[in-house]
Design an enzyme around this catalytic site. Structure first.
Site, PDB file in Angstrom:
ATOM      1  N   GLU A   1      -6.831   4.353   7.728  1.00 55.02           N
ATOM      2  CA  GLU A   1      -6.807   6.102   7.535  1.00 55.02           C
ATOM      3  C   GLU A   1      -8.169   6.536   6.866  1.00 55.02           C
ATOM      4  OE1 GLU A   1      -3.002   5.548   5.504  1.00 55.02           O
ATOM      5  OE2 GLU A   1      -2.270   4.687   7.619  1.00 55.02           O
TER       6      GLU A   1
ATOM      7  N   ASN B   1       0.976  -1.335   0.193  1.00 63.42           N
ATOM      8  CA  ASN B   1       0.113  -0.027   0.081  1.00 63.42           C
ATOM      9  C   ASN B   1       0.951   1.178  -0.120  1.00 63.42           C
ATOM     10  OD1 ASN B   1      -1.912   2.074   0.491  1.00 63.42           O
ATOM     11  ND2 ASN B   1      -2.419   1.442   2.464  1.00 63.42           N
ATOM     12  N   TRP B   2       0.914   2.014  -1.025  1.00 67.61           N
ATOM     13  CA  TRP B   2       1.905   3.054  -1.206  1.00 67.61           C
ATOM     14  C   TRP B   2       1.410   4.304  -0.709  1.00 67.61           C
ATOM     15  CZ3 TRP B   2       3.748   3.098  -6.991  1.00 67.61           C
ATOM     16  CH2 TRP B   2       4.551   1.867  -7.494  1.00 67.61           C
ATOM     17  N   LYS B   3       0.035   4.376  -0.316  1.00 72.66           N
ATOM     18  CA  LYS B   3      -0.626   5.568   0.412  1.00 72.66           C
ATOM     19  C   LYS B   3      -0.304   6.688  -0.428  1.00 72.66           C
ATOM     20  CE  LYS B   3      -0.163   3.383   4.860  1.00 72.66           C
ATOM     21  NZ  LYS B   3      -0.045   3.558   6.019  1.00 72.66           N
TER      22      LYS B   3
ATOM     23  N   GLU C   1      -5.736  -5.164  10.553  1.00 71.59           N
ATOM     24  CA  GLU C   1      -4.501  -4.486  10.741  1.00 71.59           C
ATOM     25  C   GLU C   1      -4.934  -3.576  11.858  1.00 71.59           C
ATOM     26  OE1 GLU C   1      -2.570  -3.092   6.848  1.00 71.59           O
ATOM     27  OE2 GLU C   1      -4.428  -1.954   6.966  1.00 71.59           O
TER      28      GLU C   1
ATOM     29  N   GLY D   1       2.433   1.937  10.620  1.00 66.79           N
ATOM     30  CA  GLY D   1       3.270   2.725  10.718  1.00 66.79           C
ATOM     31  C   GLY D   1       3.891   3.280  12.055  1.00 66.79           C
TER      32      GLY D   1
ATOM     33  N   HIS E   1      -9.855   1.243   4.758  1.00 66.41           N
ATOM     34  CA  HIS E   1      -8.412   1.170   5.458  1.00 66.41           C
ATOM     35  C   HIS E   1      -8.537   2.113   6.769  1.00 66.41           C
ATOM     36  CE1 HIS E   1      -4.140   2.465   6.320  1.00 66.41           C
ATOM     37  NE2 HIS E   1      -3.953   1.355   5.699  1.00 66.41           N
TER      38      HIS E   1
ATOM     39  N   GLY F   1       2.698  -1.466   4.294  1.00 65.63           N
ATOM     40  CA  GLY F   1       2.465  -0.154   4.045  1.00 65.63           C
ATOM     41  C   GLY F   1       4.101   0.499   3.771  1.00 65.63           C
ATOM     42  N   GLY F   2       4.849   1.077   4.774  1.00 68.37           N
ATOM     43  CA  GLY F   2       5.981   1.707   4.643  1.00 68.37           C
ATOM     44  C   GLY F   2       6.912   0.762   3.709  1.00 68.37           C
TER      45      GLY F   2
ATOM     46  N   SER G   1       3.240  -2.576  10.250  1.00 71.79           N
ATOM     47  CA  SER G   1       4.516  -2.778  10.404  1.00 71.79           C
ATOM     48  C   SER G   1       5.393  -4.010  10.069  1.00 71.79           C
ATOM     49  CB  SER G   1       5.233  -2.475  11.787  1.00 71.79           C
ATOM     50  OG  SER G   1       4.408  -1.111  11.997  1.00 71.79           O
TER      51      SER G   1
HETATM   52  C1  PEP Z   1      -1.072  -0.136   6.031  1.00 71.44           C
HETATM   53  O1  PEP Z   1      -0.975   1.097   5.617  1.00 71.44           O
HETATM   54  O2  PEP Z   1      -1.772  -0.670   5.570  1.00 71.44           O
HETATM   55  C2  PEP Z   1       0.037  -0.520   6.841  1.00 71.44           C
HETATM   56  C3  PEP Z   1      -0.041  -1.851   7.352  1.00 71.44           C
HETATM   57  O3  PEP Z   1       1.381   0.262   7.010  1.00 71.44           O
HETATM   58  P1  PEP Z   1       2.703  -0.149   7.800  1.00 71.44           P
HETATM   59  O4  PEP Z   1       3.174  -1.455   7.012  1.00 71.44           O
HETATM   60  O5  PEP Z   1       3.653   1.120   7.635  1.00 71.44           O
HETATM   61  O6  PEP Z   1       2.244  -0.136   9.045  1.00 71.44           O
END
Ligand code: PEP
Length: 248
Positions: A97, A9-11, A163, A169, A95, A228-229, A207
């Site tokens: 966010e 997920n590049w957000k 999640e 994050g 999601h 994500g990251g 994470s």
């Molecule tokens: C996400 O945004 O879905 C996520 C899991 O982010 P991260 O891996 O950065 O925690």
């Protein structure tokens, strides 16, 4: 063991050049022959990403989908049919966010799930509790209330991503015991309350990194990861996909 699904997920990150470089690096690696891999790209770059992914097995995903399905006066919205037309195989739905910053709740999310399924785009429904809810021991109730929309769907293919909000994050990862407990609870809930097949996939997100991917992905009832990251770095994402590939 069934194939793991790994979605990056590049957000709200990347530009034309950096997104293309990321996809080119992934396409040039060996991950396309291993597990199912997808990238959830910012909407404005979906067409470019679809072009770069031609001939690759990496799937394209959006990060959201409109709750409206008919073309018309919905300024700024992108419908499920448009996502399908742009080459999306998956769409993230709900999601944390989106829930937090755009107040998305079950009514809108049910419409999004319905429209994605009807358009032939597999929705990935994201669920998870906050730290406060976890510490108050309410995490199962919270997750079940987010899953409730699945009992309204008649059928269709979808994926669930668990999640925990406190792990997104933050560098904090849920323990393997916590992950195993809730993934098993989610699958049981779906079998009892939704018309889900017993092959429903539940991804873990929060994470996930190259260093912890293998142990998380080897945990019972974890069918993949939403990353994500670490998905913004080609080497890290490739190593996560390779960890999944080892478990097949
Ligand atoms: C996400 O945004 O879905 C996520 C899991 O982010 P991260 O891996 O950065 O925690």
């Amino acid at each position: 063991m069934a194939d793991k699904l790994i979605i990056g997920n590049w957000k709200m990150n990347t530009r034309r050049d950096s997104g293309k470089a990321l996809i080119d690096a992934l396409s040039a690696s060996d991950i396309t022959n291993q597990p199912w891999v997808g990238v959830a790209v910012p909407t404005v770059y979906l067409a470019q990403a679809a072009e770069c992914l031609k001939g690759s097995r990496i799937a394209l995903s959006s990060q959201d989908v409109s709750r409206f399905d008919k073309d018309g006066a919905f300024t700024g919205e992108v419908s499920a049919a448009m996502l399908k037309d742009a080459g999306c195989a998956y769409a993230l739905v709900g999601h944390s966010e989106r829930r937090q910053y755009f107040a998305e709740g079950n009514d809108a999310l049910l419409s999004k799930m319905r429209h994605a399924i009807a358009a032939g785009v597999t929705p990935v429904l994201c669920v998870g509790e906050t730290l406060e809810e976890r510490e108050a021991g309410r995490y199962l109730d919270v997750v079940f209330s987010q899953l409730a929309i699945l009992s309204e769907l008649t059928a269709g293919d979808y994926v669930i991503a668990y999640e925990p909000v406190w792990a997104i994050g933050t560098g904090k990862v849920a323990s393997l015991e916590q992950i195993a407990e809730i993934h098993s609870a989610i699958k049981n809930w779906c079998l009892q309350n939704a018309k889900a097949s017993d092959k429903i996939r539940v991804l873990y997100g929060g994470s996930v990194k190259a260093e912890n991917a293998e142990s998380i992905l080897a945990t019972e009832n974890v069918d993949g990861a939403l990353v994500g990251g670490a998905s913004l770095d080609a080497d890290s994402f490739r190593m996560i996909c390779q960890a999944a590939g080892k478990l097949i």
